[in-house]
Design a protein around this motif. Structure first.
Motif, PDB file in Angstrom:
ATOM      1  N   ALA A 157      -9.725 -20.672  19.836  1.00 33.49           N
ATOM      2  CA  ALA A 157      -9.642 -19.094  19.642  1.00 33.49           C
ATOM      3  C   ALA A 157     -10.980 -18.957  18.612  1.00 33.49           C
ATOM      4  CB  ALA A 157      -8.423 -18.780  18.860  1.00 33.49           C
ATOM      5  N   GLU A 158     -11.463 -19.643  17.962  1.00 31.14           N
ATOM      6  CA  GLU A 158     -12.602 -19.430  17.083  1.00 31.14           C
ATOM      7  C   GLU A 158     -13.832 -19.372  18.005  1.00 31.14           C
ATOM      8  OE1 GLU A 158     -12.235 -22.618  14.037  1.00 31.14           O
ATOM      9  OE2 GLU A 158     -11.045 -21.317  12.857  1.00 31.14           O
ATOM     10  N   LYS A 159     -13.845 -20.183  18.876  1.00 27.82           N
ATOM     11  CA  LYS A 159     -15.095 -20.338  19.689  1.00 27.82           C
ATOM     12  C   LYS A 159     -15.169 -19.250  20.921  1.00 27.82           C
ATOM     13  CE  LYS A 159     -15.141 -25.489  19.345  1.00 27.82           C
ATOM     14  NZ  LYS A 159     -15.158 -26.481  20.205  1.00 27.82           N
ATOM     15  N   GLY A 160     -13.932 -19.058  21.414  1.00 24.88           N
ATOM     16  CA  GLY A 160     -13.900 -18.043  22.470  1.00 24.88           C
ATOM     17  C   GLY A 160     -13.372 -16.474  22.102  1.00 24.88           C
ATOM     18  N   SER A 161     -13.299 -15.988  23.125  1.00 25.40           N
ATOM     19  CA  SER A 161     -13.025 -14.354  23.088  1.00 25.40           C
ATOM     20  C   SER A 161     -11.769 -14.141  22.975  1.00 25.40           C
ATOM     21  CB  SER A 161     -13.919 -13.640  24.007  1.00 25.40           C
ATOM     22  OG  SER A 161     -13.582 -12.050  23.857  1.00 25.40           O
TER      23      SER A 161
ATOM     24  N   GLU B 152      -1.605 -11.725  22.690  1.00 31.81           N
ATOM     25  CA  GLU B 152      -2.830 -11.844  22.672  1.00 31.81           C
ATOM     26  C   GLU B 152      -3.081 -12.980  24.057  1.00 31.81           C
ATOM     27  OE1 GLU B 152      -3.998 -13.544  19.281  1.00 31.81           O
ATOM     28  OE2 GLU B 152      -3.325 -11.779  18.012  1.00 31.81           O
ATOM     29  N   THR B 153      -4.214 -12.678  24.297  1.00 34.94           N
ATOM     30  CA  THR B 153      -4.726 -13.585  25.490  1.00 34.94           C
ATOM     31  C   THR B 153      -6.181 -13.832  25.329  1.00 34.94           C
ATOM     32  OG1 THR B 153      -4.747 -13.957  27.806  1.00 34.94           O
ATOM     33  CG2 THR B 153      -5.584 -11.610  26.950  1.00 34.94           C
ATOM     34  N   PHE B 154      -6.686 -14.986  25.944  1.00 31.26           N
ATOM     35  CA  PHE B 154      -8.182 -15.203  26.039  1.00 31.26           C
ATOM     36  C   PHE B 154      -8.660 -14.649  27.128  1.00 31.26           C
ATOM     37  CE2 PHE B 154      -6.336 -18.481  23.427  1.00 31.26           C
ATOM     38  CZ  PHE B 154      -7.226 -19.125  22.692  1.00 31.26           C
ATOM     39  N   LEU B 155      -9.932 -14.078  26.991  1.00 34.85           N
ATOM     40  CA  LEU B 155     -10.792 -13.415  27.853  1.00 34.85           C
ATOM     41  C   LEU B 155     -11.639 -14.301  28.776  1.00 34.85           C
ATOM     42  CD1 LEU B 155     -11.387 -10.058  25.715  1.00 34.85           C
ATOM     43  CD2 LEU B 155      -9.509 -10.758  27.129  1.00 34.85           C
ATOM     44  N   THR B 156     -12.122 -15.419  28.131  1.00 36.46           N
ATOM     45  CA  THR B 156     -12.982 -16.361  28.704  1.00 36.46           C
ATOM     46  C   THR B 156     -12.735 -17.881  28.514  1.00 36.46           C
ATOM     47  OG1 THR B 156     -14.312 -16.655  26.613  1.00 36.46           O
ATOM     48  CG2 THR B 156     -15.034 -14.643  28.126  1.00 36.46           C
ATOM     49  N   PRO B 157     -12.929 -18.564  29.634  1.00 35.02           N
ATOM     50  CA  PRO B 157     -12.632 -20.013  29.592  1.00 35.02           C
ATOM     51  C   PRO B 157     -13.233 -20.618  28.172  1.00 35.02           C
ATOM     52  CG  PRO B 157     -13.254 -19.578  31.811  1.00 35.02           C
ATOM     53  CD  PRO B 157     -13.682 -18.270  30.873  1.00 35.02           C
ATOM     54  N   VAL B 158     -12.587 -21.408  27.618  1.00 32.22           N
ATOM     55  CA  VAL B 158     -13.160 -22.095  26.772  1.00 32.22           C
ATOM     56  C   VAL B 158     -12.607 -23.561  26.130  1.00 32.22           C
ATOM     57  CG1 VAL B 158     -11.591 -20.996  24.788  1.00 32.22           C
ATOM     58  CG2 VAL B 158     -13.548 -21.709  23.955  1.00 32.22           C
ATOM     59  N   LYS B 159     -12.938 -24.495  25.408  1.00 30.20           N
ATOM     60  CA  LYS B 159     -12.649 -25.710  25.213  1.00 30.20           C
ATOM     61  C   LYS B 159     -12.306 -25.704  23.778  1.00 30.20           C
ATOM     62  CE  LYS B 159     -14.541 -28.497  29.119  1.00 30.20           C
ATOM     63  NZ  LYS B 159     -15.524 -29.763  29.477  1.00 30.20           N
ATOM     64  N   GLY B 160     -11.239 -26.678  23.306  1.00 29.59           N
ATOM     65  CA  GLY B 160     -10.782 -26.703  21.955  1.00 29.59           C
ATOM     66  C   GLY B 160     -10.553 -28.283  21.552  1.00 29.59           C
ATOM     67  N   LEU B 161     -10.724 -28.415  20.463  1.00 35.34           N
ATOM     68  CA  LEU B 161     -10.520 -29.926  19.988  1.00 35.34           C
ATOM     69  C   LEU B 161      -9.497 -29.765  18.826  1.00 35.34           C
ATOM     70  CD1 LEU B 161     -10.889 -32.964  19.602  1.00 35.34           C
ATOM     71  CD2 LEU B 161     -12.916 -32.567  18.185  1.00 35.34           C
ATOM     72  N   GLY B 162      -8.375 -30.573  18.653  1.00 39.37           N
ATOM     73  CA  GLY B 162      -7.457 -30.610  17.615  1.00 39.37           C
ATOM     74  C   GLY B 162      -7.313 -32.163  17.206  1.00 39.37           C
ATOM     75  N   ARG B 163      -7.729 -32.466  15.940  1.00 41.90           N
ATOM     76  CA  ARG B 163      -7.569 -33.599  15.430  1.00 41.90           C
ATOM     77  C   ARG B 163      -6.367 -33.536  13.998  1.00 41.90           C
ATOM     78  NH1 ARG B 163     -11.156 -37.657  15.527  1.00 41.90           N
ATOM     79  NH2 ARG B 163     -10.671 -38.038  13.524  1.00 41.90           N
ATOM     80  N   ASN B 164      -5.512 -34.303  14.290  1.00 43.15           N
ATOM     81  CA  ASN B 164      -4.470 -34.342  13.383  1.00 43.15           C
ATOM     82  C   ASN B 164      -4.365 -35.924  12.871  1.00 43.15           C
ATOM     83  OD1 ASN B 164      -2.252 -34.094  11.633  1.00 43.15           O
ATOM     84  ND2 ASN B 164      -0.765 -33.869  13.168  1.00 43.15           N
ATOM     85  N   VAL B 165      -5.028 -36.254  11.761  1.00 40.91           N
ATOM     86  CA  VAL B 165      -5.249 -37.478  11.317  1.00 40.91           C
ATOM     87  C   VAL B 165      -5.124 -37.478   9.634  1.00 40.91           C
ATOM     88  CG1 VAL B 165      -6.612 -39.564  11.193  1.00 40.91           C
ATOM     89  CG2 VAL B 165      -6.971 -37.979  13.095  1.00 40.91           C
ATOM     90  N   LYS B 166      -3.650 -38.112   9.395  1.00 37.38           N
ATOM     91  CA  LYS B 166      -3.258 -37.823   8.120  1.00 37.38           C
ATOM     92  C   LYS B 166      -2.751 -39.544   7.716  1.00 37.38           C
ATOM     93  CE  LYS B 166      -2.661 -32.786   7.791  1.00 37.38           C
ATOM     94  NZ  LYS B 166      -1.552 -31.928   7.321  1.00 37.38           N
ATOM     95  N   GLN B 167      -2.880 -39.770   6.506  1.00 41.99           N
ATOM     96  CA  GLN B 167      -2.312 -41.095   6.018  1.00 41.99           C
ATOM     97  C   GLN B 167      -1.980 -40.896   4.676  1.00 41.99           C
ATOM     98  OE1 GLN B 167      -2.133 -43.816   8.086  1.00 41.99           O
ATOM     99  NE2 GLN B 167      -0.623 -44.651   6.188  1.00 41.99           N
ATOM    100  N   SER B 168      -0.514 -41.041   4.482  1.00 45.10           N
ATOM    101  CA  SER B 168      -0.101 -40.761   3.079  1.00 45.10           C
ATOM    102  C   SER B 168       1.037 -41.883   2.674  1.00 45.10           C
ATOM    103  CB  SER B 168       0.607 -39.356   3.185  1.00 45.10           C
ATOM    104  OG  SER B 168       1.734 -39.398   3.982  1.00 45.10           O
TER     105      SER B 168
END
Length: 345
Positions: A251-255, A143-159
């Motif tokens: 991936a959800e935002k781009g193509s 798979e590959t991305f067809l257009t430039p796109v930005k993404g945000l990843g938040r991994n915040v957990k407290q257990s």
């Protein structure tokens, strides 16, 4: 076809065929057709000679098997027996090639044609009493991305105790199709000093990104341009997960497109079948690179053909050219697959 070996072999009785019977011989010379029994180490293509007069017959050139057959067994016990039987067959017959595809998780036996395939299946089922199931051959996709796109990843957990804290801002930029050896996901560091492992290795997009097929992603550059960390709760693993989430968001935002492997194929047929072969290649989504007539009744066609369209080509070409056609293939690279042909998830 097999590793070189120089072993001592104890030769049993030598006999020669005489109709339906066999006549025992005291010795045999080069050129005679004889039957040698009780061999334990010798393989197809080996030379048998006296210890004091070692000899070697140069291996003959054999055709390349081009018809793939994916085989499996319904149970684990049968699967182990099938693997051993296929390995033994590939040792006995140099025109057979056994391949274990780690990506598709299939055991693929490459054979010369339909007749050899039927003979092998009959041998496995009737003589070895193995329950063998033939599957559709799958090809490894990318798979590959067809257009430039930005993404945000938040991994915040407290257990309780140490938690997980990592935030990644990435920008995905598609690259051109490159050679198979250089098609990969390239990660570039940003201003975040604690993201050293993420920048150096980068998570595999197929591990967590929500792509159409969850396949390895290639020919893209991922730039980590911002992020946040915590002095206690941040870790390499936290940033690995955050990077995966960022790619999923991108991936959800781009193509996203699917890439399929393509082979460079050279077909040789009688020139009277040239039109039929070109028409057939067109139906296989081939990119014909050119055709040539040698002036003595033969034609050669070169084309780029998706591997998924070549699974049954040895059988189909035999029918098109009345058994007179031949072809060779070698891997060329990956190209975009039409969306309507994407396999179901």
């Amino acid at each position: 076809m097999h590793p070189d070996h120089d072993d001592e072999e104890r030769v049993g009785p030598i006999s020669a065929p005489a109709g339906l019977e066999f006549v025992t011989l005291r010795d045999a010379i080069a050129g005679e057709i004889v039957l040698v029994t009780r061999l334990t180490r010798a393989e197809t293509g080996d030379t048998l000679s006296a210890l004091d007069r070692p000899a070697l017959v140069e291996p003959w050139e054999l055709p390349t098997p081009l018809l793939p057959v994916a085989l499996t067994a319904p149970t684990r016990a049968d699967s182990d027996k099938l693997t051993a039987a296929l390995h033994r067959l590939s040792v006995e017959d140099a025109t057979i090639r056994l391949e274990r595809n780690a990506e598709t998780e299939q055991q693929v036996l490459w054979v010369m044609g339909q007749a050899q395939k039927d003979l092998i299946l009959s041998h496995l089922r009737d003589k070895l009493s193995l329950k063998v199931v033939e599957e559709d051959v799958r090809v490894p996709l990318r798979e590959t991305f067809l257009t430039p796109v930005k993404g945000l990843g938040r991994n915040v957990k407290q257990s309780g105790g140490h938690g997980q804290y990592a935030v990644c801002n990435v920008e995905v930029t598609p690259l051109g199709r490159g050679p198979a050896s250089s098609s990969s996901t390239r990660w570039w560091a940003g201003p975040c000093p604690r993201l050293h492992r993420l920048c150096r290795e980068g998570p595999h997009p197929a591990d967590g990104a929500r792509h159409p097929l969850r396949r390895p992603t290639v020919d893209i550059r991922v730039t980590l341009y911002d992020g946040k960390s915590h002095s206690v709760d941040s870790s390499d693993m936290a940033f690995q997960v955050s990077g995966q989430l960022a790619l999923r968001d991108a991936a959800e935002k781009g193509s996203v497109g699917v890439l399929e492997p393509v082979d460079r194929v050279k077909v040789r047929i009688a020139d009277s079948y040239l039109g039929a072969v070109l028409t057939d290649l067109g139906s296989r989504r081939a990119q014909v690179q050119g055709s040539d007539l040698d002036g003595v009744g033969h034609a050669t066609v070169e084309a780029l053909v998706p591997q998924i369209e070549l699974v049954s080509y040895p059988i189909d070409l035999r029918g098109l050219a009345q058994g007179t056609g031949s072809f060779s293939r070698e891997f060329s690279g990956y190209e975009l697959m039409p969306e309507e042909l994407w396999p179901a998830r």
